[in-house]
Motif scaffolding. Sequence first.
Motif, short mmCIF file in Angstrom:
data_model
loop_
_atom_site.label_atom_id
_atom_site.label_comp_id
_atom_site.label_asym_id
_atom_site.label_seq_id
_atom_site.Cartn_x
_atom_site.Cartn_y
_atom_site.Cartn_z
N LEU C 280 0.81 -1.22 0.00
CA LEU C 280 0.00 0.00 0.00
C LEU C 280 0.84 1.26 0.00
N LYS C 281 2.16 1.09 -0.16
CA LYS C 281 3.08 2.24 -0.07
C LYS C 281 2.63 3.40 -0.95
N ASN C 282 2.12 3.04 -2.10
CA ASN C 282 1.80 4.06 -3.09
C ASN C 282 0.30 4.19 -3.29
N MET C 283 -0.45 3.86 -2.24
CA MET C 283 -1.90 3.83 -2.35
C MET C 283 -2.51 5.05 -1.66
N TYR C 284 -3.45 5.69 -2.33
CA TYR C 284 -4.19 6.80 -1.74
C TYR C 284 -5.65 6.46 -1.80
N VAL C 285 -6.38 6.77 -0.73
CA VAL C 285 -7.79 6.40 -0.70
C VAL C 285 -8.62 7.61 -0.28
N VAL C 286 -9.73 7.82 -0.96
CA VAL C 286 -10.65 8.87 -0.53
C VAL C 286 -11.26 8.41 0.78
N ALA C 287 -11.11 9.22 1.82
CA ALA C 287 -11.62 8.83 3.12
C ALA C 287 -12.72 9.78 3.53
N VAL C 288 -13.67 9.27 4.27
CA VAL C 288 -14.79 10.11 4.69
C VAL C 288 -14.66 10.54 6.15
N TYR C 289 -13.88 9.80 6.91
CA TYR C 289 -13.80 10.09 8.35
C TYR C 289 -12.80 11.21 8.65
N LYS C 290 -12.89 11.73 9.90
CA LYS C 290 -11.97 12.78 10.32
C LYS C 290 -10.56 12.23 10.51
N GLY C 291 -10.44 10.99 10.84
CA GLY C 291 -9.13 10.39 11.02
C GLY C 291 -9.24 8.89 11.00
N PRO C 292 -8.10 8.20 10.95
CA PRO C 292 -8.15 6.73 10.98
C PRO C 292 -8.73 6.24 12.31
#
Lengths: 297, 331, 395
Positions: C280-292
């Motif tokens: 996942l080093k080069n993976m970007y994901v659209v996230a909906v939450y304020k944080g992990p």
Amino acid sequence: MEIATLLSVGLSNGCLYGLVGLGLVLVYSSQGIPNFAHGELFMAGAFLAYTAIVLLGLPYFLSFLIAVVGIGLMGMLLEWLAIRPISLHRSLGRASSEVAIVLATVGLAIVLKGLARIPWGDSVRNLPTAFTTQTVTIGGVAIATQRLLIVAVTLVLTVAISVFFARAPLGKKMRATAQNPTGAKLIGIHTSNIYSATWALAAACGAIAGVLAAPLIFLHPDMGTRMLLKGFAAACLGGFGSVTGVLLGGVLMGVVEIFAGRYIATSMMDIFAPIIIILVLLFWPQGLFGARRAARV
Amino acid sequence: MRTLLQNNLVWLFFAGTVALSFTTDAYSQYLMNLVLVYVVIGQGLNLILGFAGMFAFAHGAFMGIGAYVSALLTAKLGVSLLVAMPAAGVAAAIVGALIGFPALRVSGLYLAMVTLGFSEIVQWGIKHWKSVTGGPDGVSVPAPVLFGHRFYGDYPTFYIVVVVALAMTLLAQAIIRSKLGRAFVAIRDSEIAAQCSGIKVARTKVLAFAISAFYAGIGGSLFSLTQSYITPENFGFYQTTLHFCIVIVGGAASLAGPIIGSIILTWLPEVLRNAQALQEIGYGLMLILFVIFAPRGIAGFLIDKGILPRERFSLRRPSLPGRSRPAPQEG
Amino acid sequence: MKTSVRLSLVASAALALTFAMAAPHARADDPGITPTSIKIGMIGSLTGPAAAWGWPTINGARMVYDAVNAQGGINGRKIELVVEDEQCAPPMALAAAKKLIHRDKVFMLHGGSCSGSILATRDEVLANEVPMMILVATMDKIVQEKPNDYIYRAFLPGSFDGKIIADFIATMPNVKRVVVVGHADEHAGARYGTLTEGLKKHGVELLGLETIETELTDATAQVLKIKDAKPDAVVLVGRPAASAVFLKDAHRLGLDVPMIGATVVDLQDLADRIGGTDALKNMYVVAVYKGPLGSEAMTPWQEMLKKYYPSDKVQASSFLGTSGALAVVEGLKKAGPDLTRAKFVEAMNGIQNLDGGPMACSLSFSAADHDGCRTGVMWGVRDGKIVVIGDRWKN
């Protein structure tokens, strides 16, 4: 290089399809029905291994064994609970024929899937692989160790089952029952025990495929559905007859599928199994690798 | 009086649905509409499975073809439902006949797999032929306008559904009683005997497929009206299994069977809404229990008890279609 | 027999004609409200193929109502919930909606985890003028198709997902050619439109669209095909399991261009599945939450879930429905003590910049626009940890 990579994956996928198909062929040979619950036996095997490895913390190969034996027994139980009463009806002249059994297997598939969803429906789970080393490089081609295991197990199993049918007394009895149930009864074979044994063996094959495939595809209650279709395709190519035929059918299916996906269109990959089933049954009902003889297994 | 009631239970059912529709809320009305949709499809499957004795595993796909043809014709081309619904039936029937040809080459349970593969391909086709079917997004079904009246909502839809279901049931009865129906039964009971008595087995088999698919197509068109929105996942294996449950639980080779089956399989999941685990495995359990303990379904049981009249071609000694060995070689 | 057939035919035809012309059934005013309670109907895929999105998302919304009830309710009314299953099957979803509206007579609905099946209920909901909050279904037209006076969503719709990805790619250095890989389902379909449009607008060339099955066992063919096209980046619109398979194979086969994933997947979840962040080093994901999960912003919500539903597993999907419940509660509060559906809708339309709770976006609705949540940010992996990157690429 690319060809080698595709071949290695196609081959191991094909072995999985062949393993699933093998379970289908076993039941088909003895009772003349396609077992629609086989995909769920595949799924149940994977979940039983998951329970043993992840929840109970048992070692991998012990868990593998537990899953295979457990699902084998489950297959026997299912045959006894849901299939045998129907065949009994038939011999009593009271009831139906193979279609009733097929519908019972469809029912079993729904029930097993539904039952699996109660504890495991809420999220997707992982089954660890057999080896800690994930990939090895052979001649410049990176191959997942799990895939090597799949190919090895399938080859060993195919040989073992072929020998079993050729040599072992139970195997011979199974063959006899498949060829001529009435004749088998006349010479003193308890055919209903043979059916139990066949279901156990078929379910065990399904479980082996499930445990082997699970690390590649993750565990969820629906995991057997697509696999069943691919197993059917493998079995059709193999002519629903011989053990080696279905394995070759599976491998052909796996290899052609991946090359078609790579060089024609990836959207074709979902639809490949049903196309093969239709084409083969229409034009080569004996299968490509099926024995020409009427003898089954 | 009792015999009069007995002989007309099927028709009383239709009269009953009309009477009930005055007292129900929209939820029950919707379920009743679904029951009637499944009566149509069930009668169609029963013709091929119960009467002609062939094992087609593709009625979900036939239904999908019907639903899409009817929905696309009315929504995109503005065709009247009076044209679109028969077109849906005919489209399904043509495809059904094409699928029927394999029935001449492969027999029994091989046919189950051919038809299963076919229904997978249909679903795939609906999903990927986006320019026409809308792909996985589905199609919105407009409320039909017939004779200047817009049939919007569950109650108006009911009147279309009940009239068509009644007509299709009458047609099924006519088919069963006709020469064709007798040919179906003859092929079911013995293909060789049928051939000997001058029945054109190949033609009859293809016809059975076409007629059965026609029913599923009409049913699909009705289904699209009750849903007002259709997506490809409506018409998968699950749907086909439901149709089989309807015929088997209700009772194969009986006109009353699919009606009883439709009522039970539409209402039961709703009754079991609070028992979720049971709801999902309910279909499966029923299918198993019925094929084991009551292979002639509820109708068969009621006929034995003298509650339903004995129908002319109902299965006395139940024999569902089976794999005939060796495979017949005709056509 | 013949006569009675004809009789019943005539009878049914006559009845049919009379009642087809009958006036529409009268409706009582705004059901589901008593001085002490508000009845809300929830619909989720509790069983069936999408069961993984069922109880987790329902409970993530329910806990908000539970917390409100624990504090005495809204204007003296406690929230009463009726939960129905839709099995991710359109006819079941429609039956559930009709049951809740006509039998249970709920004030409003909150539900929908499968876009396809919730779309089937849309007409019914609008025709009966029942306010509805979408739980987690992302298909645009459920909310955005006009007319829609009653259906709201407080969750990032699919098209914005596509737009966010396209805009993010535009800020990435040296990314001019991309390949999209995803399923052929409505979930992915909701994203393709704005994604391809956005890429075109930013002058990024779309090299092709590859399909992966939802029950993917292997992605070698796809990965090799993509490698052959030599893209600068790959957009991945897949469900979690299939995405994990694809990423594993991409890693194994040395496809090491940046990958951008849609909201359907969560980085932590992917890392758990793949077993580490290597792939996942080069993976970007659209996230909906304020944080992990586990970060400061998420802790109160995780604790809330533990308090009300202690047996639930805290997972990426747990809080997807929470913002919807927060918006409903706000709407009910603002509608005042004389609650009616009309007042509730008016109150909802007036909500501006409401904190989305666990959601990164703030919620704003208006009469013209019922999609309240419109922003998401990219998360990525840096030094083996999941970090918030923002809406522009940065190293």
